[in-house]
Design a protein around this motif. Sequence first.
Motif, PDB file in Angstrom:
ATOM      1  N   UNK A  75       0.807  -1.147  -0.205  1.00 18.73           N
ATOM      2  CA  UNK A  75       0.027   0.087  -0.030  1.00 18.73           C
ATOM      3  C   UNK A  75       0.997   1.261  -0.010  1.00 18.73           C
ATOM      4  N   UNK A  76       1.973   1.055   0.872  1.00 12.51           N
ATOM      5  CA  UNK A  76       2.837   2.352   0.833  1.00 12.51           C
ATOM      6  C   UNK A  76       3.416   2.640  -0.690  1.00 12.51           C
ATOM      7  N   UNK A  77       3.862   1.510  -1.155  1.00 13.69           N
ATOM      8  CA  UNK A  77       4.598   1.792  -2.517  1.00 13.69           C
ATOM      9  C   UNK A  77       3.246   2.320  -3.576  1.00 13.69           C
ATOM     10  N   UNK A  78       2.233   1.766  -3.430  1.00 11.81           N
ATOM     11  CA  UNK A  78       1.247   2.217  -4.588  1.00 11.81           C
ATOM     12  C   UNK A  78       0.491   3.446  -4.241  1.00 11.81           C
TER      13      UNK A  78
ATOM     14  N   UNK B 213       3.865   3.330 -15.818  1.00 13.80           N
ATOM     15  CA  UNK B 213       2.594   2.557 -15.404  1.00 13.80           C
ATOM     16  C   UNK B 213       2.955   1.642 -14.362  1.00 13.80           C
ATOM     17  N   UNK B 214       2.048   1.357 -13.432  1.00 14.63           N
ATOM     18  CA  UNK B 214       2.308   0.663 -12.257  1.00 14.63           C
ATOM     19  C   UNK B 214       0.896   0.016 -11.662  1.00 14.63           C
ATOM     20  N   UNK B 215       0.872  -1.031 -11.328  1.00 13.95           N
ATOM     21  CA  UNK B 215      -0.226  -1.866 -10.706  1.00 13.95           C
ATOM     22  C   UNK B 215      -0.017  -2.579  -9.511  1.00 13.95           C
ATOM     23  N   UNK B 216      -0.968  -2.782  -8.805  1.00 11.22           N
ATOM     24  CA  UNK B 216      -0.884  -3.529  -7.494  1.00 11.22           C
ATOM     25  C   UNK B 216      -1.559  -4.874  -7.797  1.00 11.22           C
ATOM     26  N   UNK B 217      -1.253  -5.895  -7.604  1.00 13.24           N
ATOM     27  CA  UNK B 217      -1.676  -7.304  -7.581  1.00 13.24           C
ATOM     28  C   UNK B 217      -1.657  -8.043  -6.486  1.00 13.24           C
ATOM     29  N   UNK B 218      -2.967  -8.400  -6.079  1.00 11.38           N
ATOM     30  CA  UNK B 218      -3.294  -9.125  -4.936  1.00 11.38           C
ATOM     31  C   UNK B 218      -3.982 -10.443  -5.299  1.00 11.38           C
ATOM     32  N   UNK B 219      -4.006 -11.310  -4.400  1.00  5.37           N
ATOM     33  CA  UNK B 219      -4.650 -12.479  -4.543  1.00  5.37           C
ATOM     34  C   UNK B 219      -6.176 -12.323  -4.709  1.00  5.37           C
ATOM     35  N   UNK B 220      -6.908 -13.236  -5.497  1.00  3.33           N
ATOM     36  CA  UNK B 220      -8.203 -13.129  -6.051  1.00  3.33           C
ATOM     37  C   UNK B 220      -9.353 -12.696  -4.657  1.00  3.33           C
ATOM     38  N   UNK B 221      -8.941 -13.476  -3.783  1.00  6.54           N
ATOM     39  CA  UNK B 221      -9.977 -13.360  -2.474  1.00  6.54           C
ATOM     40  C   UNK B 221      -9.705 -11.762  -1.900  1.00  6.54           C
ATOM     41  N   UNK B 222      -8.943 -10.971  -2.415  1.00  2.00           N
ATOM     42  CA  UNK B 222      -8.778  -9.450  -1.803  1.00  2.00           C
ATOM     43  C   UNK B 222      -9.773  -8.619  -2.813  1.00  2.00           C
ATOM     44  N   UNK B 223     -10.477  -9.363  -3.640  1.00  2.00           N
ATOM     45  CA  UNK B 223     -11.192  -8.345  -4.661  1.00  2.00           C
ATOM     46  C   UNK B 223     -12.639  -8.766  -4.515  1.00  2.00           C
ATOM     47  N   UNK B 224     -13.553  -7.892  -4.804  1.00  2.00           N
ATOM     48  CA  UNK B 224     -14.883  -8.060  -4.538  1.00  2.00           C
ATOM     49  C   UNK B 224     -15.334  -9.006  -5.726  1.00  2.00           C
ATOM     50  N   UNK B 225     -16.049  -9.952  -5.488  1.00  2.00           N
ATOM     51  CA  UNK B 225     -16.740 -10.730  -6.695  1.00  2.00           C
ATOM     52  C   UNK B 225     -17.983 -10.315  -6.975  1.00  2.00           C
ATOM     53  N   UNK B 226     -18.198  -9.923  -8.312  1.00  2.00           N
ATOM     54  CA  UNK B 226     -19.524  -9.329  -8.658  1.00  2.00           C
ATOM     55  C   UNK B 226     -20.458 -10.285  -8.632  1.00  2.00           C
ATOM     56  N   UNK B 227     -20.011 -11.671  -8.785  1.00  2.00           N
ATOM     57  CA  UNK B 227     -21.128 -12.806  -8.678  1.00  2.00           C
ATOM     58  C   UNK B 227     -21.795 -12.637  -7.262  1.00  2.00           C
ATOM     59  N   UNK B 228     -20.579 -12.916  -6.514  1.00  2.00           N
ATOM     60  CA  UNK B 228     -20.946 -13.176  -4.946  1.00  2.00           C
ATOM     61  C   UNK B 228     -21.892 -11.920  -4.720  1.00  2.00           C
TER      62      UNK B 228
END
Length: 170
Positions: A44-47, A63-78
């Motif tokens: 978080x500090x870096x980004x 360009x830069x991006x932060x990439x986390x595991x899937x469970x760190x993101x909202x699932x629109x289906x859920x």
Amino acid sequence: GQHLLSEVPTGTGKSVAYLVPAILRAVEANETVVVVTANIALQEQLVKKDLPLLTEILPVHFRYALLKGRNNYLCRDAFGKVHLAVAQGESLDAAESEVFEWADRTRAGDVSELPFEPPGEVWRRFSVSSDECLDDACDFYEECCANEARKAAAHAHVVVTNYHLLFSHL
């Protein structure tokens, strides 16, 4: 042409010291540099702090991006399933209500955007693990927050991630 090993206290600019040459190399070679950390706080500090600062002061566009595991993101289906349950009369507790309202307006869907850390059982209602993901069979595949993060990472000069995600990818 030499190596330097140093130890310095927190707040002295170590991140900037390794990011500047990494960014310049990535832009010059049109490659991606992966910065791997052990914890979300440094990610978080870096980004949120260091990379935005460097976009302003470096003489190159990157360009830069932060990439986390899937469970760190909202699932629109859920989220759709929770939305349906609410429409059918299910009531939500305070934490669920706050996540529900955020889920309705977020674009990135990163759980770190929330102003609080939701309890695990609450967040699990709004996210999925990589094993639970329906992938391209999902009705929301094109709007998937995790997939959007991966697309951004695919076009970034600098990708910030964690050891777990790096090693699972390898």
